[in-house]
Design a protein around this motif. Structure first.
Motif, PDB file in Angstrom:
ATOM      1  N   GLY A 111       0.799  -1.216   0.000  1.00  0.00           N
ATOM      2  CA  GLY A 111       0.000   0.000   0.000  1.00  0.00           C
ATOM      3  C   GLY A 111       0.832   1.265   0.000  1.00  0.00           C
ATOM      4  O   GLY A 111       0.464   2.260  -0.631  1.00  0.00           O
ATOM      5  N   SER A 112       1.966   1.256   0.694  1.00  0.00           N
ATOM      6  CA  SER A 112       2.835   2.440   0.718  1.00  0.00           C
ATOM      7  C   SER A 112       3.403   2.715  -0.666  1.00  0.00           C
ATOM      8  O   SER A 112       3.458   3.871  -1.111  1.00  0.00           O
ATOM      9  CB  SER A 112       3.982   2.238   1.714  1.00  0.00           C
ATOM     10  N   ALA A 113       3.842   1.659  -1.365  1.00  0.00           N
ATOM     11  CA  ALA A 113       4.369   1.822  -2.716  1.00  0.00           C
ATOM     12  C   ALA A 113       3.285   2.303  -3.666  1.00  0.00           C
ATOM     13  O   ALA A 113       3.540   3.121  -4.562  1.00  0.00           O
ATOM     14  CB  ALA A 113       4.956   0.504  -3.211  1.00  0.00           C
ATOM     15  N   ASP A 114       2.062   1.819  -3.463  1.00  0.00           N
ATOM     16  CA  ASP A 114       0.951   2.235  -4.320  1.00  0.00           C
ATOM     17  C   ASP A 114       0.597   3.703  -4.085  1.00  0.00           C
ATOM     18  O   ASP A 114       0.316   4.449  -5.032  1.00  0.00           O
ATOM     19  CB  ASP A 114      -0.272   1.359  -4.058  1.00  0.00           C
ATOM     20  N   LEU A 138       3.474  15.362   2.539  1.00  0.00           N
ATOM     21  CA  LEU A 138       2.223  14.690   2.226  1.00  0.00           C
ATOM     22  C   LEU A 138       2.394  13.179   2.350  1.00  0.00           C
ATOM     23  O   LEU A 138       1.556  12.485   2.931  1.00  0.00           O
ATOM     24  CB  LEU A 138       1.755  15.071   0.820  1.00  0.00           C
ATOM     25  N   ALA A 139       3.503  12.668   1.823  1.00  0.00           N
ATOM     26  CA  ALA A 139       3.768  11.232   1.884  1.00  0.00           C
ATOM     27  C   ALA A 139       3.890  10.763   3.324  1.00  0.00           C
ATOM     28  O   ALA A 139       3.363   9.703   3.699  1.00  0.00           O
ATOM     29  CB  ALA A 139       5.042  10.908   1.101  1.00  0.00           C
ATOM     30  N   ALA A 140       4.579  11.532   4.159  1.00  0.00           N
ATOM     31  CA  ALA A 140       4.767  11.146   5.556  1.00  0.00           C
ATOM     32  C   ALA A 140       3.438  11.056   6.287  1.00  0.00           C
ATOM     33  O   ALA A 140       3.276  10.235   7.199  1.00  0.00           O
ATOM     34  CB  ALA A 140       5.690  12.139   6.254  1.00  0.00           C
ATOM     35  N   GLY A 141       2.488  11.867   5.896  1.00  0.00           N
ATOM     36  CA  GLY A 141       1.174  11.824   6.519  1.00  0.00           C
ATOM     37  C   GLY A 141       0.375  10.585   6.166  1.00  0.00           C
ATOM     38  O   GLY A 141      -0.617  10.267   6.829  1.00  0.00           O
ATOM     39  N   LEU A 142       0.804   9.873   5.140  1.00  0.00           N
ATOM     40  CA  LEU A 142       0.100   8.667   4.706  1.00  0.00           C
ATOM     41  C   LEU A 142       0.653   7.399   5.331  1.00  0.00           C
ATOM     42  O   LEU A 142      -0.028   6.376   5.375  1.00  0.00           O
ATOM     43  CB  LEU A 142       0.164   8.550   3.176  1.00  0.00           C
ATOM     44  N   GLY A 143       1.910   7.436   5.798  1.00  0.00           N
ATOM     45  CA  GLY A 143       2.497   6.243   6.397  1.00  0.00           C
ATOM     46  C   GLY A 143       4.003   6.334   6.452  1.00  0.00           C
ATOM     47  O   GLY A 143       4.626   7.062   5.668  1.00  0.00           O
ATOM     48  N   ALA A 144       4.603   5.575   7.371  1.00  0.00           N
ATOM     49  CA  ALA A 144       6.037   5.694   7.629  1.00  0.00           C
ATOM     50  C   ALA A 144       6.895   5.283   6.435  1.00  0.00           C
ATOM     51  O   ALA A 144       7.995   5.798   6.254  1.00  0.00           O
ATOM     52  CB  ALA A 144       6.413   4.862   8.850  1.00  0.00           C
ATOM     53  N   ASP A 145       6.421   4.325   5.613  1.00  0.00           N
ATOM     54  CA  ASP A 145       7.219   3.867   4.480  1.00  0.00           C
ATOM     55  C   ASP A 145       6.976   4.672   3.203  1.00  0.00           C
ATOM     56  O   ASP A 145       7.720   4.512   2.232  1.00  0.00           O
ATOM     57  CB  ASP A 145       6.913   2.389   4.170  1.00  0.00           C
ATOM     58  N   VAL A 146       5.967   5.523   3.202  1.00  0.00           N
ATOM     59  CA  VAL A 146       5.594   6.200   1.951  1.00  0.00           C
ATOM     60  C   VAL A 146       6.674   7.166   1.463  1.00  0.00           C
ATOM     61  O   VAL A 146       6.953   7.219   0.259  1.00  0.00           O
ATOM     62  CB  VAL A 146       4.223   6.896   2.082  1.00  0.00           C
ATOM     63  N   PRO A 147       7.343   7.947   2.327  1.00  0.00           N
ATOM     64  CA  PRO A 147       8.408   8.818   1.806  1.00  0.00           C
ATOM     65  C   PRO A 147       9.519   8.048   1.098  1.00  0.00           C
ATOM     66  O   PRO A 147       9.993   8.463   0.035  1.00  0.00           O
ATOM     67  CB  PRO A 147       8.923   9.536   3.060  1.00  0.00           C
ATOM     68  N   GLY A 159      14.222   6.805  12.917  1.00  0.00           N
ATOM     69  CA  GLY A 159      13.010   7.180  13.628  1.00  0.00           C
ATOM     70  C   GLY A 159      11.929   6.157  13.315  1.00  0.00           C
ATOM     71  O   GLY A 159      12.117   4.959  13.510  1.00  0.00           O
ATOM     72  N   THR A 160      10.803   6.607  12.792  1.00  0.00           N
ATOM     73  CA  THR A 160       9.769   5.674  12.348  1.00  0.00           C
ATOM     74  C   THR A 160      10.030   5.199  10.925  1.00  0.00           C
ATOM     75  O   THR A 160       9.265   4.402  10.384  1.00  0.00           O
ATOM     76  CB  THR A 160       8.380   6.336  12.406  1.00  0.00           C
ATOM     77  N   GLY A 161      11.113   5.701  10.319  1.00  0.00           N
ATOM     78  CA  GLY A 161      11.448   5.373   8.935  1.00  0.00           C
ATOM     79  C   GLY A 161      11.270   6.539   8.002  1.00  0.00           C
ATOM     80  O   GLY A 161      11.621   6.471   6.826  1.00  0.00           O
ATOM     81  N   ILE A 162      10.736   7.642   8.516  1.00  0.00           N
ATOM     82  CA  ILE A 162      10.445   8.819   7.690  1.00  0.00           C
ATOM     83  C   ILE A 162      11.686   9.652   7.419  1.00  0.00           C
ATOM     84  O   ILE A 162      11.842  10.229   6.339  1.00  0.00           O
ATOM     85  CB  ILE A 162       9.338   9.663   8.361  1.00  0.00           C
ATOM     86  N   ALA A 163      12.602   9.746   8.403  1.00  0.00           N
ATOM     87  CA  ALA A 163      13.832  10.521   8.222  1.00  0.00           C
ATOM     88  C   ALA A 163      14.784   9.724   7.340  1.00  0.00           C
ATOM     89  O   ALA A 163      15.246   8.651   7.727  1.00  0.00           O
ATOM     90  CB  ALA A 163      14.473  10.820   9.575  1.00  0.00           C
ATOM     91  N   LEU A 164      15.079  10.237   6.153  1.00  0.00           N
ATOM     92  CA  LEU A 164      15.819   9.482   5.145  1.00  0.00           C
ATOM     93  C   LEU A 164      17.183  10.088   4.859  1.00  0.00           C
ATOM     94  O   LEU A 164      17.319  11.309   4.738  1.00  0.00           O
ATOM     95  CB  LEU A 164      15.025   9.440   3.834  1.00  0.00           C
ATOM     96  N   ASP A 165      18.172   9.215   4.740  1.00  0.00           N
ATOM     97  CA  ASP A 165      19.486   9.572   4.203  1.00  0.00           C
ATOM     98  C   ASP A 165      19.719   8.669   3.001  1.00  0.00           C
ATOM     99  O   ASP A 165      19.859   7.451   3.158  1.00  0.00           O
ATOM    100  CB  ASP A 165      20.597   9.351   5.234  1.00  0.00           C
ATOM    101  N   PHE A 166      19.740   9.252   1.814  1.00  0.00           N
ATOM    102  CA  PHE A 166      19.916   8.457   0.598  1.00  0.00           C
ATOM    103  C   PHE A 166      21.355   7.965   0.515  1.00  0.00           C
ATOM    104  O   PHE A 166      22.293   8.707   0.791  1.00  0.00           O
ATOM    105  CB  PHE A 166      19.543   9.286  -0.631  1.00  0.00           C
TER     106      PHE A 166
END
Length: 301
Positions: A111-114, A138-147, A159-166
Motif C-alpha cells: 500500500g505504501s508503494a501504491d 504529504l507522503a509522511a502523513g500517509l504512512g512511515a514507508d511512503v516517503p 526514527g519511524t522510517g520517515i527521516a531518510l538519508d539516501f
C-alpha cells in the motif's frame, strides 16, 4: 496534443520495497518504535494507471485484488489522491486503476508503494511538475514507508522510517532478486508487539556482503515465532543464496543473486518445494538518488 494521445492513460509502478536490514533501536511514544533500516527497491511491483475524470475514483484488479475489495474507499491510493487534490490541485479528478500484483500485508511496501505511485502519477497527469521532495510531507502523513517509496531509491530510514538519508550501496544495482511469500498475511503491529525489546546496535556502514554478515532484521525472530512457515522458507532459500533475509515485518523473504538465470532457477526450485508460495523475480533499482537533497552518501567498508 492529439486526441489519441489524450486517451492514453498515464502509468506508474508501485515498486516493491525491501529492507536489506532492519534494526529496532527502542520504543517511542504512541506505540511507535525507533528503527534504523536500509530501504532498497525492486524494478517491478504493482501497476497504477490514471486517466482524466471529473472526480476521483479507484478500481482494483489483478491477482490480489480480492484482498482489497472491501477497503476501496480507504485504500491508500485513494487517500493519496485526495491529499494531492486538496493540497495541490483543488477540484481535479482522476480515474485510477490499481493492478494489485504484490501480496497484501507482506512486508514489501504494498500500500505504501501504491500511494507513492499515485503521488508521482498525479503529478504528471495534472501537470504539476514538482520535485518529489516537495511531496515528502504529504507522503509522511500517509504512512512511515511512503516517503521512502516516493523516491524508490536506496536510503537509510531512521526514527519511524520517515527521516531518510539516501545512500549508494556499492554493487546493489547489479543484483537480481527473488521475492518469496508463504501466502500468510502478517500484521506489522502484531510483529512489533513481539519484539524482545533489546537494542542490538546500529546499522553497520558497510558493503553488500557485510550487510548480510553483520546486519540483521530484528523482526525476523518474532515473525518466525508467529508464522513458522517463514523460517522454513528462509532456510530453503539459504541453500540457494548467501544473501537472504526477511523483508520488513514479513512474511515476504528475499534472496539476491549475481544473475537473472540464478534468480529464476532458484524461484523454480522454491515453487517445486513449496507449491503454494508466491514468487517474483526482478532486478534491484539503481541506488543513485534523484531527489532534491544534498546527494547520496556511499556505504563503504
Amino acid at each position: 496534443m492529439t486526441k489519441s494521445e489524450q486517451e492514453i492513460p498515464e502509468q506508474e509502478t508501485g515498486f516493491a520495497k525491501i529492507n536489506l536490514a532492519l534494526h529496532v533501536r527502542g520504543r517511542m511514544a504512541a506505540d511507535y518504535h525507533a528503527i534504523e533500516t536500509l530501504f532498497a527497491f525492486v524494478d517491478d511491483g504493482d501497476r497504477l494507471t490514471a486517466d482524466h475524470a471529473e472526480a476521483l475514483s479507484l478500481a482494483i484488479e489483478g491477482p490480489f485484488s480480492a484482498k482489497l475489495d472491501g477497503d476501496v474507499d480507504d485504500n491508500l491510493v485513494l487517500r493519496a489522491a485526495r491529499a494531492m487534490a486538496e493540497s495541490f490541485a483543488p477540484g481535479r479528478g482522476a480515474a485510477l486503476t490499481l493492478d494489485k500484483r504484490l501480496p497484501v500485508a507482506s512486508g514489501i511496501g504494498g500500500g505504501s508503494a501504491d500511494a507513492a505511485a499515485a503521488i508521482r502519477l498525479l503529478d504528471r497527469l495534472w501537470g504539476l511538475d514538482r520535485p518529489l521532495a516537495h511531496y515528502e510531507p504529504l507522503a509522511a502523513g500517509l504512512g512511515a514507508d511512503v516517503p521512502a517509496c516516493l523516491h524508490s531509491r536506496s536510503a537509510i530510514g531512521r526514527g519511524t522510517g520517515i527521516a531518510l538519508d539516501f545512500v549508494d550501496v556499492p554493487g546493489l544495482s547489479d543484483q537480481h532478486i527473488l521475492l518469496a511469500n508463504p501466502g500468510v498475511p502478517v500484521a506489522t503491529a502484531d510483529i512489533f508487539r513481539r519484539w524482545d525489546g533489546k537494542d542490538g546496535g546500529a546499522l553497520p556502514a558497510s558493503d553488500l556482503d557485510a550487510l548480510f554478515a553483520e546486519a540483521r532484521n530484528d523482526l525476523e525472530p518474532p515473525a518466525i515465532a508467529l508464522v513458522p512457515a517463514i523460517g522454513t522458507l528462509l532456510a530453503a532459500m539459504r541453500e540457494e543464496s548467501e544473501r537472504v533475509r526477511m523483508s520488513g515485518s514479513g512474511a515476504t523473504c528475499f534472496a539476491l543473486y549475481d544473475s537473472h538465470h540464478d534468480a529464476v532457477t532458484s524461484a523454480n526450485a522454491m515453487r517445486a518445494r513449496f507449491p503454494a508460495i508466491w514468487t517474483m523475480t526482478g532486478r534491484m533499482r539503481r541506488s543513485a538518488c534523484t531527489a532534491a537533497s544534498a546527494g547520496p552518501q556511499t556505504m563503504a567498508s
